[in-house]
Design an enzyme around this catalytic site. Structure first.
Site, PDB file in Angstrom:
ATOM      1  N   ASP A   1      80.995  46.756  70.351  1.00 60.33           N
ATOM      2  CA  ASP A   1      82.241  46.611  69.592  1.00 60.33           C
ATOM      3  C   ASP A   1      82.402  47.875  68.733  1.00 60.33           C
ATOM      4  O   ASP A   1      81.654  48.857  68.894  1.00 60.33           O
ATOM      5  CB  ASP A   1      82.268  45.299  68.794  1.00 60.33           C
ATOM      6  CG  ASP A   1      81.377  45.334  67.555  1.00 60.33           C
ATOM      7  OD1 ASP A   1      80.611  46.312  67.371  1.00 60.33           O
ATOM      8  OD2 ASP A   1      81.435  44.371  66.766  1.00 60.33           O
TER       9      ASP A   1
ATOM     10  N   THR B   1      75.318  44.441  63.810  1.00 55.99           N
ATOM     11  CA  THR B   1      73.992  43.858  63.598  1.00 55.99           C
ATOM     12  C   THR B   1      73.236  43.611  64.900  1.00 55.99           C
ATOM     13  O   THR B   1      72.018  43.385  64.864  1.00 55.99           O
ATOM     14  CB  THR B   1      74.129  42.491  62.903  1.00 55.99           C
ATOM     15  OG1 THR B   1      74.941  41.661  63.746  1.00 55.99           O
ATOM     16  CG2 THR B   1      74.763  42.622  61.531  1.00 55.99           C
TER      17      THR B   1
ATOM     18  N   HIS C   1      57.453  38.892  78.600  1.00 55.00           N
ATOM     19  CA  HIS C   1      57.389  37.431  78.470  1.00 55.00           C
ATOM     20  C   HIS C   1      58.681  36.722  78.876  1.00 55.00           C
ATOM     21  O   HIS C   1      58.625  35.632  79.437  1.00 55.00           O
ATOM     22  CB  HIS C   1      57.083  37.040  77.019  1.00 55.00           C
ATOM     23  CG  HIS C   1      55.721  37.456  76.563  1.00 55.00           C
ATOM     24  ND1 HIS C   1      55.150  36.973  75.405  1.00 55.00           N
ATOM     25  CD2 HIS C   1      54.806  38.305  77.094  1.00 55.00           C
ATOM     26  CE1 HIS C   1      53.947  37.507  75.245  1.00 55.00           C
ATOM     27  NE2 HIS C   1      53.725  38.332  76.258  1.00 55.00           N
TER      28      HIS C   1
ATOM     29  N   CYS D   1      76.393  46.006  68.570  1.00 56.98           N
ATOM     30  CA  CYS D   1      77.421  45.748  67.559  1.00 56.98           C
ATOM     31  C   CYS D   1      76.826  46.148  66.210  1.00 56.98           C
ATOM     32  O   CYS D   1      75.804  46.831  66.166  1.00 56.98           O
ATOM     33  CB  CYS D   1      77.937  44.305  67.607  1.00 56.98           C
ATOM     34  SG  CYS D   1      76.795  43.019  67.078  1.00 56.98           S
TER      35      CYS D   1
ATOM     36  N   HIS E   1      54.903  32.328  81.787  1.00 59.27           N
ATOM     37  CA  HIS E   1      56.163  32.919  81.315  1.00 59.27           C
ATOM     38  C   HIS E   1      57.318  32.544  82.238  1.00 59.27           C
ATOM     39  O   HIS E   1      58.411  32.232  81.776  1.00 59.27           O
ATOM     40  CB  HIS E   1      56.027  34.435  81.194  1.00 59.27           C
ATOM     41  CG  HIS E   1      55.044  34.849  80.141  1.00 59.27           C
ATOM     42  ND1 HIS E   1      55.103  34.356  78.852  1.00 59.27           N
ATOM     43  CD2 HIS E   1      53.978  35.683  80.187  1.00 59.27           C
ATOM     44  CE1 HIS E   1      54.108  34.883  78.142  1.00 59.27           C
ATOM     45  NE2 HIS E   1      53.417  35.684  78.932  1.00 59.27           N
TER      46      HIS E   1
HETATM   47  C1  RB5 Z   1      81.921  43.739  62.984  1.00 63.25           C
HETATM   48  O1  RB5 Z   1      82.332  44.053  61.705  1.00 63.25           O
HETATM   49  C2  RB5 Z   1      80.589  43.014  62.952  1.00 63.25           C
HETATM   50  O2  RB5 Z   1      80.786  41.715  62.493  1.00 63.25           O
HETATM   51  C3  RB5 Z   1      79.954  43.027  64.313  1.00 63.25           C
HETATM   52  O3  RB5 Z   1      79.770  44.335  64.734  1.00 63.25           O
HETATM   53  C4  RB5 Z   1      78.607  42.351  64.420  1.00 63.25           C
HETATM   54  O4  RB5 Z   1      77.728  42.785  63.433  1.00 63.25           O
HETATM   55  C5  RB5 Z   1      78.632  40.892  64.541  1.00 63.25           C
HETATM   56  O5  RB5 Z   1      77.602  40.223  64.681  1.00 63.25           O
END
Ligand code: RB5
Length: 142
Positions: free
Chosen positions: A7, A66, A97, A64, A133
């Site tokens: 994203d 996080t 695993h 993304c 596994h």
């Molecule tokens: C976008 O702002 C953010 O929410 C996305 O990149 C991600 O971290 C979502 O889990």
């Protein structure tokens, strides 16, 4: 073939990852997004996930902010085992695993140097094939 998706939060890191894959001569298909403009990560998670379950790609890299949202979304697709990794130990273990077929990264969590080491570990570690596994993976897929 490696599937790439991100994203807006992962766009810049994905550009670094593409340079790295190119330097290693590894083929990839980029499923977007194509800029830092705000988008919805489930769309890109699904594109990458379906490219793997339909056999077009072998493994995927999703990024993304996080790594959490995009991995949650990818794991909704049957047959996908997406592992959010912020260290090389986890990247190795999830191949050995879990036979993970997607690695998810958080661009706001780790830098590009660690990201490419995690990717390198993920791509170069085979599934152990050990019965216990495989049995656990089969239980996930039920
Ligand atoms: C976008 O702002 C953010 O929410 C996305 O990149 C991600 O971290 C979502 O889990």
């Amino acid at each position: 073939m490696i599937a790439l998706g991100c994203d807006h939060g992962g766009y810049e890191l994905k550009q670094e990852v593409k340079k790295y894959l190119e330097s290693k001569g590894l083929e990839y298909k980029d499923f977007g997004c194509d800029s830092s403009a705000s988008v919805d990560y489930p769309e890109y998670a699904r594109k990458v996930a379906y490219s793997i379950v339909n056999g077009e790609c072998d493994k995927g890299i999703l990024i993304c902010g996080t790594g959490i949202g995009i991995s949650i979304a990818a794991n909704k697709v049957k047959g996908i085992r997406a592992a959010l990794c912020s260290d090389c130990f986890s990247a190795e273990a999830t191949r050995l695993h879990n036979d993970a077929n997607i690695v998810a990264l958080g661009a706001r969590v780790i830098g590009p140097g660690l990201a490419v080491k995690i990717i390198d570990t993920f791509l170069n570690t085979p599934f152990s094939g050990e019965e216990r596994h495989q049995r656990r993976i089969n239980l996930i897929e039920e």
